[in-house]
Design a protein around this motif. Structure first.
Motif, PDB file in Angstrom:
ATOM      1  N   VAL A   1      73.453  26.614   5.945  1.00 53.04           N
ATOM      2  CA  VAL A   1      73.586  25.184   6.195  1.00 53.04           C
ATOM      3  C   VAL A   1      72.556  24.814   7.258  1.00 53.04           C
ATOM      4  CG1 VAL A   1      75.068  23.328   7.039  1.00 53.04           C
ATOM      5  CG2 VAL A   1      76.059  25.193   5.680  1.00 53.04           C
ATOM      6  N   ARG A   2      71.697  23.857   6.937  1.00 55.33           N
ATOM      7  CA  ARG A   2      70.699  23.431   7.911  1.00 55.33           C
ATOM      8  C   ARG A   2      70.996  22.033   8.431  1.00 55.33           C
ATOM      9  NH1 ARG A   2      64.932  23.542   5.006  1.00 55.33           N
ATOM     10  NH2 ARG A   2      65.517  25.739   5.088  1.00 55.33           N
ATOM     11  N   PHE A   3      70.718  21.824   9.720  1.00 54.11           N
ATOM     12  CA  PHE A   3      70.820  20.504  10.346  1.00 54.11           C
ATOM     13  C   PHE A   3      69.387  20.050  10.631  1.00 54.11           C
ATOM     14  CE2 PHE A   3      75.259  21.068  12.527  1.00 54.11           C
ATOM     15  CZ  PHE A   3      75.845  21.189  11.277  1.00 54.11           C
ATOM     16  N   HIS A   4      68.903  19.063   9.894  1.00 52.83           N
ATOM     17  CA  HIS A   4      67.508  18.643  10.062  1.00 52.83           C
ATOM     18  C   HIS A   4      67.353  17.222   9.537  1.00 52.83           C
ATOM     19  CE1 HIS A   4      63.109  18.593   9.568  1.00 52.83           C
ATOM     20  NE2 HIS A   4      63.095  19.552  10.480  1.00 52.83           N
ATOM     21  N   PRO A   5      66.565  16.386  10.196  1.00 48.55           N
ATOM     22  CA  PRO A   5      66.394  15.003   9.729  1.00 48.55           C
ATOM     23  C   PRO A   5      65.696  14.891   8.384  1.00 48.55           C
ATOM     24  CG  PRO A   5      64.956  15.465  11.612  1.00 48.55           C
ATOM     25  CD  PRO A   5      65.894  16.616  11.495  1.00 48.55           C
TER      26      PRO A   5
ATOM     27  N   GLY B   1      73.175  21.155   3.816  1.00 44.55           N
ATOM     28  CA  GLY B   1      72.381  20.514   4.844  1.00 44.55           C
ATOM     29  C   GLY B   1      72.967  19.187   5.260  1.00 44.55           C
ATOM     30  N   ILE B   2      72.702  18.812   6.508  1.00 47.28           N
ATOM     31  CA  ILE B   2      73.087  17.512   7.034  1.00 47.28           C
ATOM     32  C   ILE B   2      71.839  16.835   7.583  1.00 47.28           C
ATOM     33  CG2 ILE B   2      74.479  16.262   8.732  1.00 47.28           C
ATOM     34  CD1 ILE B   2      76.500  18.517   8.630  1.00 47.28           C
ATOM     35  N   VAL B   3      71.688  15.562   7.267  1.00 46.35           N
ATOM     36  CA  VAL B   3      70.538  14.797   7.749  1.00 46.35           C
ATOM     37  C   VAL B   3      70.795  14.404   9.200  1.00 46.35           C
ATOM     38  CG1 VAL B   3      69.041  12.814   7.322  1.00 46.35           C
ATOM     39  CG2 VAL B   3      70.225  13.912   5.399  1.00 46.35           C
TER      40      VAL B   3
ATOM     41  N   ASP C   1      71.361  28.440   9.130  1.00 45.86           N
ATOM     42  CA  ASP C   1      70.016  28.188   8.612  1.00 45.86           C
ATOM     43  C   ASP C   1      69.265  27.429   9.701  1.00 45.86           C
ATOM     44  OD1 ASP C   1      68.483  28.545   5.967  1.00 45.86           O
ATOM     45  OD2 ASP C   1      68.114  26.440   6.397  1.00 45.86           O
ATOM     46  N   VAL C   2      68.339  26.584   9.333  1.00 45.45           N
ATOM     47  CA  VAL C   2      67.534  25.853  10.316  1.00 45.45           C
ATOM     48  C   VAL C   2      68.433  25.019  11.240  1.00 45.45           C
ATOM     49  CG1 VAL C   2      65.747  24.084  10.621  1.00 45.45           C
ATOM     50  CG2 VAL C   2      65.557  25.757   8.760  1.00 45.45           C
ATOM     51  N   ASN C   3      68.288  25.247  12.549  1.00 46.95           N
ATOM     52  CA  ASN C   3      68.995  24.487  13.591  1.00 46.95           C
ATOM     53  C   ASN C   3      70.509  24.693  13.615  1.00 46.95           C
ATOM     54  OD1 ASN C   3      66.642  23.323  14.625  1.00 46.95           O
ATOM     55  ND2 ASN C   3      66.750  21.568  13.241  1.00 46.95           N
ATOM     56  N   THR C   4      71.013  25.705  12.942  1.00 49.06           N
ATOM     57  CA  THR C   4      72.428  26.041  13.079  1.00 49.06           C
ATOM     58  C   THR C   4      72.548  27.443  13.666  1.00 49.06           C
ATOM     59  OG1 THR C   4      72.511  26.711  10.734  1.00 49.06           O
ATOM     60  CG2 THR C   4      73.284  24.498  11.282  1.00 49.06           C
ATOM     61  N   THR C   5      73.662  27.708  14.321  1.00 45.44           N
ATOM     62  CA  THR C   5      73.818  28.891  15.170  1.00 45.44           C
ATOM     63  C   THR C   5      75.150  29.586  14.911  1.00 45.44           C
ATOM     64  OG1 THR C   5      74.932  27.594  16.881  1.00 45.44           O
ATOM     65  CG2 THR C   5      72.511  27.720  17.005  1.00 45.44           C
TER      66      THR C   5
ATOM     67  N   GLU D   1      74.942  11.945   6.567  1.00 45.43           N
ATOM     68  CA  GLU D   1      74.916  12.346   5.158  1.00 45.43           C
ATOM     69  C   GLU D   1      74.734  13.856   5.048  1.00 45.43           C
ATOM     70  OE1 GLU D   1      71.529  11.322   2.181  1.00 45.43           O
ATOM     71  OE2 GLU D   1      72.976   9.674   2.067  1.00 45.43           O
ATOM     72  N   GLY D   2      75.553  14.486   4.222  1.00 43.64           N
ATOM     73  CA  GLY D   2      75.462  15.932   4.042  1.00 43.64           C
ATOM     74  C   GLY D   2      75.516  16.327   2.583  1.00 43.64           C
ATOM     75  N   TYR D   3      75.039  17.546   2.295  1.00 39.83           N
ATOM     76  CA  TYR D   3      74.997  18.059   0.931  1.00 39.83           C
ATOM     77  C   TYR D   3      75.442  19.517   0.899  1.00 39.83           C
ATOM     78  CZ  TYR D   3      71.702  14.154   0.268  1.00 39.83           C
ATOM     79  OH  TYR D   3      71.110  12.913   0.237  1.00 39.83           O
ATOM     80  N   ARG D   4      76.028  19.919  -0.216  1.00 39.35           N
ATOM     81  CA  ARG D   4      76.242  21.328  -0.504  1.00 39.35           C
ATOM     82  C   ARG D   4      75.913  21.555  -1.969  1.00 39.35           C
ATOM     83  NH1 ARG D   4      75.953  26.133   2.125  1.00 39.35           N
ATOM     84  NH2 ARG D   4      76.979  27.764   0.912  1.00 39.35           N
ATOM     85  N   SER D   5      74.947  22.421  -2.216  1.00 39.33           N
ATOM     86  CA  SER D   5      74.530  22.737  -3.577  1.00 39.33           C
ATOM     87  C   SER D   5      74.995  24.137  -3.943  1.00 39.33           C
ATOM     88  CB  SER D   5      73.000  22.658  -3.698  1.00 39.33           C
ATOM     89  OG  SER D   5      72.581  23.066  -4.988  1.00 39.33           O
TER      90      SER D   5
END
Length: 418
Positions: free
Chosen positions: A76-80, A111-113, A149-153, A59-63
């Motif tokens: 864009v963050r990848f985080h549970p 973000g992606i869960v 963002d968090v956990n993306t490179t 599941e992913g989102y873009r706001s």
């Protein structure tokens, strides 16, 4: 506190700050109604073929919050722990940062869960490309511009810009920032957020009549932002006594060897266990008797529990939304100088803007040029917020929102929105 429960939903927190700011500025109610929620939130489902041949849906989102000042922009963050409300709040904060820095952007966030550590490199690439395929209709250098963002490179940004360019049938480097240098990335982008944090700490110390050299600090979070902040503080003569990350924490009364720690953490995934140093918990980190506290992890870290224990003179919010209203009230009561997140960590979006400008004009700036421009922009933004603080007799956090909302309202009026 709301109905006896500490307010921790990031969207509700930022909405409260926006409401207070619009009322203080005596703006029309319509300004708050436009600001309080994103213009658009896209929720997507991304199928990924796993290495064992099975398929998983992510599941992913873009706001996209607001485009009154320009295209929306944000990481864009990848985080549970990613949620729709979190992504919405982060996009609003991005609008505030851009307005404070005078950058022609609105706020965006994605973000992606997922826990990316659980994916192979191939699975991670497929997920990154799949996300862009879903976002492509609403992306572009004049529409919406993602970033790390968090956990993306930078590598993940490289996959993303390649997928977008394939879909468009041409190279469109300005669509994504934080890319590898060879693909049009900017010098200084990786260090930009941490460098901006340190610039604001320097400015805050000057306002307090303090010399940075010889001061002490602790840092929560040792990813890109936390490690760069610690490294640059260390280079300026600050003793970083303690660091806590997701794997644990360490403390040394004489200061930690930051350069060695960065290499150790890159190898092991955590600072915990380094050289047999004394372990450090989150609670102990917040209560440490130091001059500077840098929360550089996730939201809701400084709360009604941890806030009253803080003894630092300066709290520099390198993370987005690290403080709840109750935590903020506790720090105010104890006279802590807080550099709010929407000012403190705006170095990332500033250098992303520089990257976008370079892509658009087909120019390349040296790292020295980028850092000098960043320093100038951050210093002007700090002064603008501090001047508002003095003028209104309010806190730095309130002043930051007042500066941002006032500028956004001016743009709304100029466009005839209000």
């Amino acid at each position: 506190m709301k109905n006896g429960v500490e307010l921790s939903n990031p969207l509700e927190i930022v909405q409260r700050m926006l409401e207070v700011a619009t009322q203080e500025l005596d703006l029309p109610q319509g300004v708050y109604e436009i600001l309080k929620k994103p213009k658009r939130i896209l929720k997507v489902s991304i199928p990924v073929r796993m290495d064992d041949g099975t398929y998983r849906e992510f599941e992913g989102y873009r706001s996209q919050h607001l485009d009154v000042l320009g295209p929306t922009k944000g990481g864009v963050r990848f985080h549970p722990g990613v949620t729709e409300d979190e992504v919405a709040a982060l996009s609003i904060w991005m609008s505030m940062k851009a307005a404070i820095l005078g950058i022609p952007y609105g706020g965006g966030k994605g973000g992606i869960v997922v826990n990316p550590k659980e994916l192979s490199e191939r699975e991670l690439e497929e997920l990154s490309r799949g996300f862009i395929r879903e976002l492509e209709p609403i992306m572009g250098p004049e529409k919406d511009i993602p970033a790390p963002d968090v956990n993306t490179t930078p590598q993940i940004m490289g996959w993303m810009i390649d997928e977008f360019s394939r879909l468009k049938g041409k190279n469109v480097p300005g669509t994504i920032t934080g890319k590898p240098l060879i693909l049009g990335g900017s010098e200084g982008r990786v260090e930009a957020t941490g460098r901006g944090v340190v610039f604001t700490i320097e400015d805050a110390a000057k306002k307090l009549g303090l010399e940075l050299e010889g001061m002490t600090a602790v840092v929560q979070g040792f990813g890109n932002v936390g490690s760069i902040t610690a490294k640059l503080l260390h280079e300026r003569g600050v003793k970083v006594l303690g660091i806590v990350d997701a794997g644990g924490g360490i403390y040394h009364k004489d200061g930690l060897p930051i350069e060695e720690l960065i290499g150790y953490a890159q190898t092991t995934g955590t600072v915990a266990g380094y050289n047999g140093y004394e372990s450090l918990s989150n609670d102990d980190l917040f209560a440490a008797d130091v001059d500077i506290l840098v929360p550089a992890a996730l939201e809701n870290q400084i709360t009604s529990v941890t806030g009253p224990t803080i003894r630092a003179k300066i709290v520099a919010e390198a993370a987005n939304g690290p403080t709840t209203p109750d935590g903020n009230a506790a720090m105010e009561k104890n006279g802590v100088t807080v550099i709010p997140d929407i000012l403190c960590n705006a170095g990332g979006v500033t250098v992303s803007y520089f990257e976008w400008v370079q892509n658009t004009t087909h120019l390349r700036w040296t790292e020295q040029e980028v850092n000098e421009r960043l320093h100038t922009e951050m210093a002007e933004a700090f002064d603008d917020v501090y001047e508002m603080k003095e003028q209104k007799g309010c806190t730095m956090r309130e002043a930051a929102y007042l500066v941002a909302v006032e500028r956004i309202a001016q743009a709304m009026e100029a466009r005839g929105w209000i």
